[in-house]
Design a protein around this motif. Structure first.
Motif, PDB file in Angstrom:
ATOM      1  N   ASN A  92      -6.497   1.652   1.787  1.00 51.89           N
ATOM      2  CA  ASN A  92      -5.788   0.372   2.429  1.00 51.89           C
ATOM      3  C   ASN A  92      -6.317   0.191   3.820  1.00 51.89           C
ATOM      4  O   ASN A  92      -5.378  -0.187   4.822  1.00 51.89           O
ATOM      5  CB  ASN A  92      -4.237   0.812   2.211  1.00 51.89           C
ATOM      6  N   GLY A  93      -7.797   0.362   4.211  1.00 47.49           N
ATOM      7  CA  GLY A  93      -8.224  -0.389   5.433  1.00 47.49           C
ATOM      8  C   GLY A  93      -8.301   0.665   6.644  1.00 47.49           C
ATOM      9  O   GLY A  93      -8.751   0.202   7.560  1.00 47.49           O
ATOM     10  N   LYS A  94      -7.690   1.869   6.355  1.00 50.20           N
ATOM     11  CA  LYS A  94      -7.847   2.843   7.185  1.00 50.20           C
ATOM     12  C   LYS A  94      -8.142   4.303   6.753  1.00 50.20           C
ATOM     13  O   LYS A  94      -8.129   4.361   5.422  1.00 50.20           O
ATOM     14  CB  LYS A  94      -6.504   2.843   7.865  1.00 50.20           C
ATOM     15  N   LYS A  95      -8.534   5.204   7.527  1.00 52.91           N
ATOM     16  CA  LYS A  95      -8.955   6.435   7.057  1.00 52.91           C
ATOM     17  C   LYS A  95      -7.527   7.111   6.163  1.00 52.91           C
ATOM     18  O   LYS A  95      -6.667   7.226   6.839  1.00 52.91           O
ATOM     19  CB  LYS A  95      -9.355   7.312   8.299  1.00 52.91           C
ATOM     20  N   TYR A  96      -7.973   7.707   5.345  1.00 53.07           N
ATOM     21  CA  TYR A  96      -6.903   8.411   4.355  1.00 53.07           C
ATOM     22  C   TYR A  96      -6.403   9.416   4.923  1.00 53.07           C
ATOM     23  O   TYR A  96      -6.899  10.419   5.131  1.00 53.07           O
ATOM     24  CB  TYR A  96      -7.760   8.424   3.037  1.00 53.07           C
ATOM     25  N   ASP A  97      -5.046   9.364   4.961  1.00 56.09           N
ATOM     26  CA  ASP A  97      -4.175  10.475   5.366  1.00 56.09           C
ATOM     27  C   ASP A  97      -3.377  10.988   4.354  1.00 56.09           C
ATOM     28  O   ASP A  97      -2.315  10.424   3.779  1.00 56.09           O
ATOM     29  CB  ASP A  97      -3.365   9.978   6.666  1.00 56.09           C
ATOM     30  N   PRO A  98      -3.701  12.152   3.610  1.00 57.22           N
ATOM     31  CA  PRO A  98      -3.092  12.363   2.478  1.00 57.22           C
ATOM     32  C   PRO A  98      -1.563  12.681   2.645  1.00 57.22           C
ATOM     33  O   PRO A  98      -0.783  12.508   1.632  1.00 57.22           O
ATOM     34  CB  PRO A  98      -3.707  13.999   2.230  1.00 57.22           C
ATOM     35  N   VAL A  99      -1.114  13.244   3.711  1.00 60.59           N
ATOM     36  CA  VAL A  99       0.128  13.633   3.913  1.00 60.59           C
ATOM     37  C   VAL A  99       1.150  12.300   3.971  1.00 60.59           C
ATOM     38  O   VAL A  99       2.123  12.142   3.502  1.00 60.59           O
ATOM     39  CB  VAL A  99       0.474  14.198   5.425  1.00 60.59           C
ATOM     40  N   ASN A 100       0.425  11.077   4.678  1.00 55.28           N
ATOM     41  CA  ASN A 100       1.536   9.846   4.838  1.00 55.28           C
ATOM     42  C   ASN A 100       1.162   8.764   3.784  1.00 55.28           C
ATOM     43  O   ASN A 100       1.847   8.034   3.163  1.00 55.28           O
ATOM     44  CB  ASN A 100       1.116   9.391   6.142  1.00 55.28           C
ATOM     45  N   ASP A 101      -0.188   8.925   3.098  1.00 56.96           N
ATOM     46  CA  ASP A 101      -0.571   7.871   2.070  1.00 56.96           C
ATOM     47  C   ASP A 101      -0.175   8.257   0.790  1.00 56.96           C
ATOM     48  O   ASP A 101      -0.112   7.485  -0.303  1.00 56.96           O
ATOM     49  CB  ASP A 101      -1.878   7.666   2.252  1.00 56.96           C
ATOM     50  N   VAL A 102       0.215   9.619   0.348  1.00 57.39           N
ATOM     51  CA  VAL A 102       0.367  10.002  -0.785  1.00 57.39           C
ATOM     52  C   VAL A 102       1.462   9.280  -1.426  1.00 57.39           C
ATOM     53  O   VAL A 102       1.566   9.299  -2.896  1.00 57.39           O
ATOM     54  CB  VAL A 102       0.466  11.451  -1.081  1.00 57.39           C
ATOM     55  N   GLY A 103       2.474   8.876  -0.725  1.00 55.63           N
ATOM     56  CA  GLY A 103       3.648   8.305  -1.426  1.00 55.63           C
ATOM     57  C   GLY A 103       3.475   6.855  -1.841  1.00 55.63           C
ATOM     58  O   GLY A 103       4.081   6.251  -2.727  1.00 55.63           O
ATOM     59  N   TYR A 104       2.188   6.211  -1.563  1.00 59.31           N
ATOM     60  CA  TYR A 104       1.728   5.018  -2.013  1.00 59.31           C
ATOM     61  C   TYR A 104       1.090   5.166  -3.507  1.00 59.31           C
ATOM     62  O   TYR A 104       0.378   4.076  -4.111  1.00 59.31           O
ATOM     63  CB  TYR A 104       0.805   4.304  -1.112  1.00 59.31           C
ATOM     64  N   ILE A 105       0.792   6.494  -3.781  1.00 60.58           N
ATOM     65  CA  ILE A 105      -0.183   6.822  -4.975  1.00 60.58           C
ATOM     66  C   ILE A 105       0.606   7.546  -6.096  1.00 60.58           C
ATOM     67  O   ILE A 105       1.592   8.199  -5.812  1.00 60.58           O
ATOM     68  CB  ILE A 105      -1.230   7.746  -4.641  1.00 60.58           C
ATOM     69  N   GLY A 106       0.364   7.235  -7.158  1.00 60.23           N
ATOM     70  CA  GLY A 106       0.947   7.746  -8.412  1.00 60.23           C
ATOM     71  C   GLY A 106      -0.057   8.425  -9.097  1.00 60.23           C
ATOM     72  O   GLY A 106      -1.286   7.854  -9.675  1.00 60.23           O
ATOM     73  N   TYR A 107      -0.201   9.797  -9.385  1.00 62.54           N
ATOM     74  CA  TYR A 107      -1.103  10.285 -10.278  1.00 62.54           C
ATOM     75  C   TYR A 107      -0.794  11.242 -11.559  1.00 62.54           C
ATOM     76  O   TYR A 107       0.389  11.871 -11.470  1.00 62.54           O
ATOM     77  CB  TYR A 107      -1.720  11.471  -9.224  1.00 62.54           C
ATOM     78  N   MET A 108      -1.165  10.801 -12.534  1.00 59.32           N
ATOM     79  CA  MET A 108      -1.033  11.378 -13.799  1.00 59.32           C
ATOM     80  C   MET A 108      -2.280  12.309 -14.080  1.00 59.32           C
ATOM     81  O   MET A 108      -3.087  11.732 -14.841  1.00 59.32           O
ATOM     82  CB  MET A 108      -0.557  10.391 -15.069  1.00 59.32           C
ATOM     83  N   PRO A 109      -2.021  13.615 -14.063  1.00 56.05           N
ATOM     84  CA  PRO A 109      -2.968  14.529 -14.292  1.00 56.05           C
ATOM     85  C   PRO A 109      -3.263  14.530 -15.624  1.00 56.05           C
ATOM     86  O   PRO A 109      -2.337  14.364 -16.600  1.00 56.05           O
ATOM     87  CB  PRO A 109      -2.690  15.479 -13.700  1.00 56.05           C
ATOM     88  N   GLU A 110      -4.419  14.898 -16.267  1.00 55.80           N
ATOM     89  CA  GLU A 110      -4.731  15.396 -17.605  1.00 55.80           C
ATOM     90  C   GLU A 110      -3.852  16.694 -18.053  1.00 55.80           C
ATOM     91  O   GLU A 110      -3.288  16.396 -19.289  1.00 55.80           O
ATOM     92  CB  GLU A 110      -6.194  15.513 -17.826  1.00 55.80           C
ATOM     93  N   GLU A 111      -3.941  17.478 -17.432  1.00 60.65           N
ATOM     94  CA  GLU A 111      -2.951  18.752 -17.762  1.00 60.65           C
ATOM     95  C   GLU A 111      -1.211  18.329 -17.356  1.00 60.65           C
ATOM     96  O   GLU A 111      -1.155  17.471 -16.262  1.00 60.65           O
ATOM     97  CB  GLU A 111      -3.299  19.965 -16.883  1.00 60.65           C
ATOM     98  N   ARG A 112      -0.513  18.752 -18.457  1.00 63.10           N
ATOM     99  CA  ARG A 112       0.953  18.321 -18.046  1.00 63.10           C
ATOM    100  C   ARG A 112       1.362  18.796 -16.740  1.00 63.10           C
ATOM    101  O   ARG A 112       1.116  19.997 -16.486  1.00 63.10           O
ATOM    102  CB  ARG A 112       1.525  18.890 -19.199  1.00 63.10           C
ATOM    103  N   GLY A 113       1.992  18.014 -15.937  1.00 65.94           N
ATOM    104  CA  GLY A 113       2.502  18.518 -14.667  1.00 65.94           C
ATOM    105  C   GLY A 113       4.095  18.403 -14.491  1.00 65.94           C
ATOM    106  O   GLY A 113       4.625  18.126 -13.583  1.00 65.94           O
ATOM    107  N   LEU A 114       4.588  18.809 -15.813  1.00 66.51           N
ATOM    108  CA  LEU A 114       6.028  18.703 -15.944  1.00 66.51           C
ATOM    109  C   LEU A 114       6.764  20.156 -15.948  1.00 66.51           C
ATOM    110  O   LEU A 114       6.054  21.059 -16.382  1.00 66.51           O
ATOM    111  CB  LEU A 114       6.371  18.088 -17.063  1.00 66.51           C
ATOM    112  N   TYR A 115       7.943  20.268 -15.461  1.00 66.68           N
ATOM    113  CA  TYR A 115       8.678  21.532 -15.541  1.00 66.68           C
ATOM    114  C   TYR A 115       9.519  21.539 -17.039  1.00 66.68           C
ATOM    115  O   TYR A 115      10.189  20.814 -17.324  1.00 66.68           O
ATOM    116  CB  TYR A 115       9.853  21.481 -14.367  1.00 66.68           C
TER     117      TYR A 115
END
Length: 216
Positions: A63-86
């Protein structure tokens, strides 16, 4: 405008080059295909984009700036191939929990979950446990929990795995709808026909290297 830029990313595991000097850009609102055989480095790339792994070298612009995983991860939705559910949690409780982790209030989360559950004919599942679901049913749930918070960037790693044709088409239609609403989607797969049908742009990776990059 590019929502994501990867510059010369490298990631090694011992002597294996999982990702070897890969660069590419993803335009806002596009459906971007990440294509390659199993073991090509696709999942390692996705894990660097989500901040699960850090690159050994190179950098990411989000989004135009250096990626900050801590703050930017909220803007990302990730569906992994392995099931990530409890597995032991009830489905409704789990969807609510994951939505609140992404910053939604309990009221907003409940409303959005109910809307998605109706859309995907999952209303009767609320009190079932994940371990009682088939692979296809858990895939639908995982898709819903990935997109609930309306992320700017949605990453789908083999999203049609385990789905019958009817439910695969249901999720495919929602991928197009989310793109029309402004979300950018990274669609990772080893199946050429899925990329041809869904994506605007594509990169092909093999043995950790980028082989080609362009429009479908």
């Amino acid at each position: 405008m590019n929502i994501l830029e990867l510059h010369n990313l490298k990631k090694y595991f011992a002597t294996q080059k999982a990702v070897d000097d890969i660069s590419f850009n993803i335009k806002q609102g596009s459906i971007f295909g990440l294509l390659g055989p199993n073991g090509a480095g696709k999942t390692t790339l996705l894990r660097m984009i989500t901040g699960i792994f850090y690159p050994d070298s190179g950098h990411i612009i989000f989004n135009g700036k250096k990626y900050d995983p801590v703050n930017d991860v909220g803007y990302i939705g990730y569906m992994p191939e392995e099931r990530g559910l409890y597995k032991k949690m009830k489905i409704g409780e789990q969807a609510l929990y994951l939505a609140q982790l992404k910053g939604l209030s309990k009221v907003d989360a409940t409303q959005k979950i109910k809307e998605w559950f109706v859309k995907f004919e999952m209303q009767s599942w609320w009190n079932k446990k994940v371990e009682d679901l088939s692979k296809g049913m858990s895939q639908k749930l995982q898709f819903v929990t990935t997109v609930l918070h309306e992320p700017k960037l949605i990453i789908l790693d083999e999203p049609f795995s385990g789905l019958d044709p009817v439910n695969a088409n249901l999720i495919k239609d929602e991928i197009f709808n989310l793109s029309k609403k402004g979300s950018t989607i990274i669609f990772s797969t080893h199946r050429m026909e899925q990329v041809e049908e869904i994506c605007d742009h594509i990169i092909l990776v093999n043995k950790g290297e980028k082989i080609l990059d362009g429009t479908v």
